[in-house]
Design a protein around this motif. Structure first.
Motif, PDB file in Angstrom:
ATOM      1  N   ARG A  17       0.481  -5.930 -19.834  1.00  0.00           N
ATOM      2  CA  ARG A  17       1.691  -5.183 -20.211  1.00  0.00           C
ATOM      3  C   ARG A  17       2.282  -5.725 -21.520  1.00  0.00           C
ATOM      4  N   ASN A  55       8.735  -0.912 -17.986  1.00  0.00           N
ATOM      5  CA  ASN A  55       9.202  -0.302 -16.740  1.00  0.00           C
ATOM      6  C   ASN A  55       8.178  -0.344 -15.613  1.00  0.00           C
ATOM      7  N   LYS A  57       5.909  -1.184 -12.511  1.00  0.00           N
ATOM      8  CA  LYS A  57       6.097  -1.960 -11.282  1.00  0.00           C
ATOM      9  C   LYS A  57       4.751  -2.073 -10.577  1.00  0.00           C
ATOM     10  N   ASP A  58       4.458  -3.261 -10.073  1.00  0.00           N
ATOM     11  CA  ASP A  58       3.207  -3.501  -9.339  1.00  0.00           C
ATOM     12  C   ASP A  58       1.999  -3.057 -10.160  1.00  0.00           C
ATOM     13  N   TYR A  82      -0.263   1.308 -10.035  1.00  0.00           N
ATOM     14  CA  TYR A  82       1.146   0.966 -10.195  1.00  0.00           C
ATOM     15  C   TYR A  82       1.985   1.817  -9.261  1.00  0.00           C
ATOM     16  N   THR A  83       3.252   1.468  -9.158  1.00  0.00           N
ATOM     17  CA  THR A  83       4.209   2.264  -8.406  1.00  0.00           C
ATOM     18  C   THR A  83       4.934   3.174  -9.384  1.00  0.00           C
ATOM     19  N   SER A  85       7.804   5.062 -10.806  1.00  0.00           N
ATOM     20  CA  SER A  85       9.249   4.842 -10.660  1.00  0.00           C
ATOM     21  C   SER A  85       9.991   6.101 -10.230  1.00  0.00           C
ATOM     22  N   GLY A  88       8.540   6.282  -6.297  1.00  0.00           N
ATOM     23  CA  GLY A  88       8.212   5.090  -5.523  1.00  0.00           C
ATOM     24  C   GLY A  88       6.825   5.150  -4.894  1.00  0.00           C
ATOM     25  N   LYS A  90       2.627   5.040  -4.837  1.00  0.00           N
ATOM     26  CA  LYS A  90       1.552   4.279  -5.468  1.00  0.00           C
ATOM     27  C   LYS A  90       0.605   5.231  -6.198  1.00  0.00           C
TER      28      LYS A  90
END
Length: 163
Positions: A17, A55, A57-58, A82-83, A85, A88, A90
């Protein structure tokens, strides 16, 4: 640095990232396209990667099969998990990057993936039922572009306030 090493550097940075290193692989007038954001140029491309990387996540990315088509064009298969956003949910996005390199910098970059598959993962039943429609695809593309515009405006304000 060889063209293959430039592509490796880009995707290794993406896996961390590290949008700054990713963007350093690009020419100033980089041209980019993908199914979600559509056509972007220059600062829009750099801002997109900064927005996505900050931004995420996971996030996890793997890449392989960097293929040199000729002296300028290369492809690379990559998978990002990733999750999302927005919901929420996957996401496992299987994509293929196409890059044109000139004078040691990426001047054209497009990522190809099936948007309907992405929409099904991102929006569940709604995405499965309507992800193939142009209406839903345009809605998601317009939202992505709007979010990028908001992000770029906020970044501009931050830069303006720090001077």
């Amino acid at each position: 640095m060889t063209n293959k090493q430039i592509v490796e550097r880009f995707y290794e940075a993406f896996s961390r990232r590290d949008f700054e290193t990713m963007n350093s692989c690009y020419a100033d007038d980089i041209v980019f396209s993908d199914p979600v954001f559509g056509f972007l140029r220059g600062d829009e491309v750099r801002a997109m990667w900064k927005m996505l990387c900050t931004n995420a996540k996971d996030f996890m990315l793997t890449f392989d099969e960097i293929t040199e088509i000729d002296q300028e064009y290369l492809t690379c298969k990559w998978v990002a998990s990733y999750t999302f956003s927005g919901t929420g949910r996957k996401i496992v996005n299987r994509a293929k990057g196409f890059m044109r390199i000139n004078d040691g910098l990426i001047v054209e970059h497009s990522d190809g993936f099936r948007l309907s598959t992405w929409l099904a993962q991102a929006f569940g039943v709604t995405g499965k039922l309507f992800g193939w429609t142009n209406f839903m695809k345009r809605k998601v593309q317009n939202r992505a572009r709007k979010n990028l515009g908001i992000f770029m405006d906020e970044e501009e304000k931050l830069v303006g306030n720090s001077q």
